[in-house]
Design a protein around this motif. Sequence first.
Motif, short mmCIF file in Angstrom:
data_model
loop_
_atom_site.label_atom_id
_atom_site.label_comp_id
_atom_site.label_asym_id
_atom_site.label_seq_id
_atom_site.Cartn_x
_atom_site.Cartn_y
_atom_site.Cartn_z
N LYS A 90 -49.26 3.17 95.76
CA LYS A 90 -50.65 3.60 95.94
C LYS A 90 -51.62 2.52 95.49
CE LYS A 90 -50.55 7.34 93.26
NZ LYS A 90 -50.87 8.52 92.46
N PHE A 91 -51.14 1.55 94.72
CA PHE A 91 -51.99 0.43 94.31
C PHE A 91 -51.74 -0.82 95.15
CE2 PHE A 91 -52.37 3.22 90.72
CZ PHE A 91 -53.68 3.04 90.32
N TYR A 92 -50.46 -1.21 95.32
CA TYR A 92 -50.24 -2.46 96.07
C TYR A 92 -50.43 -2.29 97.57
CZ TYR A 92 -45.29 -1.29 97.17
OH TYR A 92 -44.13 -0.70 97.61
N ILE A 93 -50.50 -1.06 98.05
CA ILE A 93 -50.87 -0.81 99.45
C ILE A 93 -52.31 -0.27 99.53
CG2 ILE A 93 -50.39 0.61 101.50
CD1 ILE A 93 -47.42 0.48 100.70
N GLY A 94 -52.63 0.62 98.61
CA GLY A 94 -53.94 1.28 98.64
C GLY A 94 -55.12 0.36 98.43
N LEU A 95 -55.05 -0.52 97.43
CA LEU A 95 -56.18 -1.40 97.16
C LEU A 95 -56.43 -2.39 98.30
CD1 LEU A 95 -55.95 -2.02 93.31
CD2 LEU A 95 -57.47 -0.49 94.55
N PRO A 96 -55.40 -3.06 98.85
CA PRO A 96 -55.67 -3.90 100.02
C PRO A 96 -56.21 -3.11 101.21
CG PRO A 96 -53.61 -4.56 99.03
CD PRO A 96 -54.04 -3.29 98.35
N ALA A 97 -55.76 -1.87 101.37
CA ALA A 97 -56.27 -1.02 102.46
C ALA A 97 -57.75 -0.72 102.25
CB ALA A 97 -55.46 0.27 102.56
N ILE A 98 -58.13 -0.44 101.00
CA ILE A 98 -59.54 -0.21 100.69
C ILE A 98 -60.36 -1.46 100.99
CG2 ILE A 98 -61.18 0.18 98.79
CD1 ILE A 98 -59.03 2.04 97.55
N PHE A 99 -59.81 -2.62 100.62
CA PHE A 99 -60.51 -3.89 100.89
C PHE A 99 -60.72 -4.08 102.38
CE2 PHE A 99 -60.14 -8.40 102.04
CZ PHE A 99 -61.34 -8.84 101.50
N ILE A 100 -59.70 -3.84 103.18
CA ILE A 100 -59.81 -4.01 104.64
C ILE A 100 -60.84 -3.04 105.21
CG2 ILE A 100 -58.56 -3.72 106.82
CD1 ILE A 100 -56.08 -4.87 105.30
N LEU A 101 -60.83 -1.79 104.75
CA LEU A 101 -61.82 -0.81 105.23
C LEU A 101 -63.24 -1.23 104.85
CD1 LEU A 101 -60.01 2.56 104.48
CD2 LEU A 101 -60.57 1.61 106.72
N GLU A 102 -63.42 -1.69 103.62
CA GLU A 102 -64.76 -2.13 103.21
C GLU A 102 -65.20 -3.35 104.00
OE1 GLU A 102 -65.09 -2.63 98.98
OE2 GLU A 102 -64.72 -0.51 98.60
N LEU A 103 -64.28 -4.27 104.25
CA LEU A 103 -64.59 -5.46 105.03
C LEU A 103 -64.99 -5.08 106.46
CD1 LEU A 103 -64.71 -8.55 105.01
CD2 LEU A 103 -62.32 -8.55 105.73
N MET A 104 -64.27 -4.15 107.06
CA MET A 104 -64.62 -3.70 108.41
C MET A 104 -65.99 -3.04 108.43
SD MET A 104 -60.90 -2.44 109.98
CE MET A 104 -61.43 -0.80 110.03
N CYS A 105 -66.30 -2.26 107.40
CA CYS A 105 -67.62 -1.62 107.32
C CYS A 105 -68.73 -2.66 107.22
CB CYS A 105 -67.69 -0.67 106.12
SG CYS A 105 -66.73 0.82 106.33
N VAL A 106 -68.52 -3.71 106.41
CA VAL A 106 -69.52 -4.75 106.28
C VAL A 106 -69.69 -5.50 107.60
CG1 VAL A 106 -69.98 -6.99 105.18
CG2 VAL A 106 -69.24 -5.06 103.80
N ILE A 107 -68.59 -5.80 108.28
CA ILE A 107 -68.67 -6.49 109.56
C ILE A 107 -69.42 -5.65 110.59
CG2 ILE A 107 -67.29 -7.32 111.52
CD1 ILE A 107 -65.21 -8.26 109.43
N LEU A 108 -69.09 -4.36 110.67
CA LEU A 108 -69.79 -3.48 111.61
C LEU A 108 -71.27 -3.36 111.25
CD1 LEU A 108 -67.14 -0.67 112.12
CD2 LEU A 108 -67.88 -2.40 113.79
N TYR A 109 -71.56 -3.27 109.98
CA TYR A 109 -72.95 -3.17 109.53
C TYR A 109 -73.72 -4.43 109.94
CZ TYR A 109 -77.00 -2.85 106.48
OH TYR A 109 -78.27 -2.82 105.99
N MET A 110 -73.12 -5.59 109.71
CA MET A 110 -73.79 -6.85 110.04
C MET A 110 -73.95 -7.01 111.55
SD MET A 110 -74.55 -8.10 107.17
CE MET A 110 -74.90 -9.82 107.33
N LYS A 111 -72.96 -6.53 112.28
CA LYS A 111 -73.01 -6.66 113.74
C LYS A 111 -74.08 -5.78 114.36
CE LYS A 111 -70.08 -6.48 117.82
NZ LYS A 111 -68.74 -6.22 118.33
N TYR A 112 -74.21 -4.57 113.86
CA TYR A 112 -75.15 -3.61 114.45
C TYR A 112 -76.41 -3.43 113.62
CZ TYR A 112 -71.28 -2.58 117.48
OH TYR A 112 -70.26 -2.67 118.39
N LEU A 113 -76.70 -4.34 112.74
CA LEU A 113 -77.90 -4.26 111.90
C LEU A 113 -79.11 -4.38 112.70
CD1 LEU A 113 -79.11 -4.15 109.03
CD2 LEU A 113 -78.92 -6.61 108.99
#
Length: 132
Positions: A109-132
């Motif tokens: 839940k940590f060695y898979i979960g934390l990188p998954a959270i990072f990828i989700l947050e990164l995708m959100c930032v990319i989408l936010y920047m793209k559609y800002l």
Amino acid sequence: KNHLKMHIMKICLTGHCEGTNFFSVKAVCTDERRVQPHMLFELIKDHLFLSTYILINLIVFFLYGIDKWKAIHHKWRIPEAHLILAGVFGIFGAILGMLLFRHKIRKPKFYIGLPAIFILELMCVILYMKYL
């Protein structure tokens, strides 16, 4: 006109005016005006989000370190759900704390979960920047 003043101040603070350097807060710019104290507040306000994000990541990093120390000394522990939730708000601090303190590195839940959270947050930032 106020936007122009802020632009001039940012140029002076970063040292892109002639005869100034990074540390010269009272640098004289091209229009021969000095940086005013109220303009300095605007610059700090512009970087408030970044400063807060860095502070949150430092807190999360130390939270992982404290939990590792408690694990070694057989003390009361911070619940895993709280560590993961802290990772949502400070993902860089959580991953860095997990790796540097070698804490929770064997739990999926940590060695898979934390990188998954990072990828989700990164995708959100990319989408936010793209559609800002």
